[in-house]
Design an enzyme around this catalytic site. Structure first.
Site, PDB file in Angstrom:
ATOM      1  N   GLU A 132       5.212 -33.950  -0.630  1.00  0.00           N
ATOM      2  CA  GLU A 132       3.883 -33.088  -1.263  1.00  0.00           C
ATOM      3  C   GLU A 132       4.426 -32.550  -2.770  1.00  0.00           C
ATOM      4  O   GLU A 132       5.638 -32.246  -2.759  1.00  0.00           O
ATOM      5  CB  GLU A 132       3.276 -32.425  -0.409  1.00  0.00           C
ATOM      6  CG  GLU A 132       2.765 -32.951   0.662  1.00  0.00           C
ATOM      7  CD  GLU A 132       1.493 -33.729   0.498  1.00  0.00           C
ATOM      8  OE1 GLU A 132       0.376 -33.228   0.599  1.00  0.00           O
ATOM      9  OE2 GLU A 132       1.664 -34.836   0.227  1.00  0.00           O
ATOM     10  N   HIS A 185       0.744  -1.157   0.054  1.00  0.00           N
ATOM     11  CA  HIS A 185       0.263  -0.203   0.069  1.00  0.00           C
ATOM     12  C   HIS A 185       0.863   1.454   0.067  1.00  0.00           C
ATOM     13  O   HIS A 185       0.459   2.397  -0.216  1.00  0.00           O
ATOM     14  CB  HIS A 185      -0.979  -0.082   1.233  1.00  0.00           C
ATOM     15  CG  HIS A 185      -2.150  -1.008   0.903  1.00  0.00           C
ATOM     16  ND1 HIS A 185      -3.381  -0.862   1.261  1.00  0.00           N
ATOM     17  CD2 HIS A 185      -2.125  -2.324   0.240  1.00  0.00           C
ATOM     18  CE1 HIS A 185      -4.274  -1.805   0.916  1.00  0.00           C
ATOM     19  NE2 HIS A 185      -3.406  -2.423   0.322  1.00  0.00           N
ATOM     20  N   SER A 237      -0.197  -1.228  -6.119  1.00  0.00           N
ATOM     21  CA  SER A 237      -0.143  -2.280  -6.985  1.00  0.00           C
ATOM     22  C   SER A 237       0.589  -2.066  -8.387  1.00  0.00           C
ATOM     23  O   SER A 237       0.458  -0.877  -8.759  1.00  0.00           O
ATOM     24  CB  SER A 237      -1.483  -3.110  -7.498  1.00  0.00           C
ATOM     25  OG  SER A 237      -1.949  -3.505  -6.256  1.00  0.00           O
ATOM     26  N   LYS A 269     -14.467  -7.883  -8.452  1.00  0.00           N
ATOM     27  CA  LYS A 269     -13.516  -8.893  -9.223  1.00  0.00           C
ATOM     28  C   LYS A 269     -12.866 -10.033  -8.281  1.00  0.00           C
ATOM     29  O   LYS A 269     -12.803 -11.029  -8.892  1.00  0.00           O
ATOM     30  CB  LYS A 269     -12.237  -8.146  -9.768  1.00  0.00           C
ATOM     31  CG  LYS A 269     -11.845  -8.951 -11.058  1.00  0.00           C
ATOM     32  CD  LYS A 269     -10.851  -7.786 -11.802  1.00  0.00           C
ATOM     33  CE  LYS A 269     -10.268  -8.505 -13.049  1.00  0.00           C
ATOM     34  NZ  LYS A 269      -9.919  -7.597 -14.033  1.00  0.00           N
ATOM     35  N   ASP A 270     -12.341  -9.526  -7.247  1.00  0.00           N
ATOM     36  CA  ASP A 270     -11.700 -10.705  -6.185  1.00  0.00           C
ATOM     37  C   ASP A 270     -12.848 -11.711  -5.739  1.00  0.00           C
ATOM     38  O   ASP A 270     -12.580 -12.633  -5.638  1.00  0.00           O
ATOM     39  CB  ASP A 270     -11.209  -9.842  -4.983  1.00  0.00           C
ATOM     40  CG  ASP A 270      -9.806  -9.352  -5.476  1.00  0.00           C
ATOM     41  OD1 ASP A 270      -9.331  -9.533  -6.404  1.00  0.00           O
ATOM     42  OD2 ASP A 270      -9.167  -8.751  -4.310  1.00  0.00           O
TER      43      ASP A 270
END
Lengths: 184, 427
Positions: free
Chosen positions: B285, B213, B217, B241-242
């Site tokens: 894994e 922040h 972005s 959108k998220d």
């Protein structure tokens, strides 16, 4: 306050002042204190007394025939005890040390040539090799074979081929009698 | 950005004393976000959601789990059979780990494609690498808890990696175990650490967001935001959108949980741990497979094939060094990559190298799942070589002669005939 202001001005001449002394000694005592306080935290994670108390094992070897092997447990680790045949002893003795990745003579690895006592943990990444039970693959050198990453050990428990860096470790042990083994 | 005024007297009273509502308004509602973010930018918030899911399901699993070598395996089976919805919590938690890594890998590779690690976001990237390391540690200790065969032997192999540390290696391994083998003290501390580490991850995520922040972005064009006309408020544009992305992801995630819950699992781990028998093949894994391939790629003496160094570096040591280097090297990526252009869209050479690197990582993963013999070993070595060649040689030196494409004037200009038109209407 006025006094300390004066001394700190004096300190600018490169003289060590009382304030410098107090600062350095306070930080030093603090650092030692932090180090001393850190130790219990670190040592708490080390093996505890009850874990250490279980750190020895006594075994009766009378039932083991020549060519046979048993797996005992010592400190949570498998211990390979093999009663070697004369051929196996010869094979272990007749290897040139120069051929070995971790050169060690067979005599340095046994107390009695007949009895080979090893910590049965591959020195690569800690897997347990096969070859201690009859019918299991013994690897290219007649000892043990680690299926995890393909390490071959000989009849003295020495690394001969594969990624493991060292020979099988030998646990501290002594014979209390001809047939009683004390590990630890 | 104006400080919001609060009409509700309770909110106003609280906000005067602790400006938490103002904080949320600034960082999640008004928060200016580049308006051209694509769906690859969903994975940061997805990772946050899955972290919360993991912590929530993990806490409830811990209510029924017993961290003791004699009871751990059975307590997990009890969760599966007797505890109400225990099976669901466990399958969500178990597969959630895989989902978390899947999301984070996409998130990392998104950052690599669009140059999100470049100035001024270096620290944001480095904190991200630390989050990834903390995730790996958490996943590793968590996998030990069910106390199956793969739990036990995975723990044994991975803790043994520390034995390569000169002089004190074996003491450190004993110290990590709290005994002379992986045993009850090990299980207890791993359980404790598995509970602790997610909260450390949470704190790191907070720092990650703080750094994010500060400079906001990055975006698919990799160019700076030039003004309001390049941005949208986070809410409602990116919240929706998220959320949409979260919905799609949850369909996939729940599909795995309910229809193929053992898809990523190892059948061997449904056998109780037996310290006396090593499974025929120890396989980690899927998310650790590329590193496992690097670990096993090196031959003895590979650093020093001519015998110049005073010490012999065996296969184990060099493998461990390379494995840790492969991750820590990512911290240096902001400085290794000397191209000023962020986005691979404008870097024709890097763009191709990027896809090769991604393929290389997938190849390493495939190699990691197979025994290191014959062709597999050879391919593993080539892929390991390429991993480091890419990061240490190609990434730093390609910018010297790469001809980058012309960058658009601004984010708006890239989508309008002349960016000015939009600017006028918006102001």
């Amino acid at each position: 306050m006025a006094d300390s202001a004066v001394t700190s001005e004096n300190g600018q001449d490169g003289e060590e002042t009382r304030r410098d002394f107090l600062l350095i000694s306070t930080v030093s005592v603090g650092a030692v204190g932090v180090a001393l306080a850190a130790w219990p935290f670190i040592d708490l994670m080390n093996p505890s007394k009850d874990v250490l108390a279980l750190a020895s094992t006594e075994l009766d070897l009378s039932g083991i025939e020549e060519g046979q092997a048993i797996t005992a447990i010592w400190r949570g680790k498998p211990i390979f005890i093999r009663r070697r045949t004369a051929n196996e002893v010869d094979a272990a003795k007749n290897v040139k040390l120069a051929e070995l990745k971790d050169p060690q003579s067979d005599a340095d690895r046994v107390q009695k040539p007949e009895w080979l006592v090893l910590i049965g943990i591959c020195t690569h990444l800690g897997c347990i090799p096969v070859g201690n039970k009859s019918g299991q693959a013994k690897g290219e050198f007649g000892g043990w074979f680690c299926p995890c990453h393909g390490s071959h050990y000989d009849t003295s428990g020495r690394i001969r081929k594969g990624p493991a860096p060292r020979n099988f470790e030998i646990p501290p042990y002594k014979f209390l009698s001809d047939t009683t083994l004390f590990i630890g | 950005m104006a400080t919001p005024t609060w009409n509700n007297p309770v909110i106003k009273w609280i906000d005067d004393r602790l400006p938490i509502f103002t904080f949320v308004q600034h960082s999640a509602v008004d928060y200016p976000t580049p308006k051209n973010l694509n769906y690859w930018w969903n994975f940061g918030s997805l990772a946050g959601v899955i972290l919360v899911i993991m912590i929530a399901t993990g806490i409830f699993l811990s209510f029924n789990y017993t961290a003791h070598v004699d009871m751990a395996f059975d307590s997990v089976e009890r969760i599966m059979r007797d505890v109400n919805y225990g099976w669901m919590f466990r399958y969500i938690h178990m597969n959630g780990g895989s989902m978390f890594f899947l999301i984070i890998y996409i998130h990392i590779f998104r950052g690599m494609y669009y140059g999100s690690y470049k100035a001024p976001r270096e620290l944001l990237w480095i904190i991200g690498v630390f989050i990834f390391l903390a995730m790996m540690a958490t996943a590793f200790v968590g996998y030990v808890l069910p106390w199956g065969q793969m739990s036990f032997w995975g723990a044994t192999v991975i803790t043994n990696l520390f034995s390569v540390i000169p002089f004190v290696g074996n003491d450190i391994v004993t110290w990590l175990w709290g005994g002379f083998s992986v045993d009850n003290p090990t299980l207890n501390r791993f359980f404790s650490l598995h509970y602790l580490l997610p909260f450390i991850i949470f704190a790191l995520v907070f720092l990650h967001l703080w750094a994010l922040h500060t400079h906001k972005s990055n975006n698919p064009l990799g160019i700076e935001v030039k003004g309001d006309q390049d941005e949208l408020p986070f809410h409602p544009y990116y919240t929706i959108k998220d959320l949409f992305g979260l919905g799609v992801f949850m369909i996939f995630f729940m599909g795995v949980v309910f229809f193929a819950p053992n898809l990523f699992g190892e059948p061997e781990n449904y056998l109780p741990a037996n310290p006396m028998v090593t499974p025929a093949a120890i396989v980690p894994e899927w998310y650790f497979l590329p590193y496992y391939a690097i670990l096993r790629a090196t031959p003895d003496n590979f650093v020093d094939a001519w015998g110049i160094l005073p010490v012999i570096i065996d296969a184990k040591t060099s493998g461990v060094i390379l494995m840790f280097a492969s991750i820590l090297l990512l911290c240096l990526l902001p400085w290794l990559d000397r191209s000023k252009v962020r986005s691979a869209k404008f870097r024709p050479i890097y763009k191709q190298l990027y896809w090769i690197f991604l393929a290389d990582c997938l190849v390493l993963g495939w190699i990691g799942a197979n025994p290191p013999e014959g062709m597999m070993l050879l391919i593993g070595r080539i892929a390991t070589f390429w991993y480091f060649f890419h990061l240490l040689i190609l990434v730093p030196f390609v910018p010297n002669w790469e001809k980058t494409k012309e960058l658009p004037e601004s984010i708006s200009a890239a989508v309008t005939a002349n960016g000015e038109g939009l600017k006028e209407t918006s102001s």
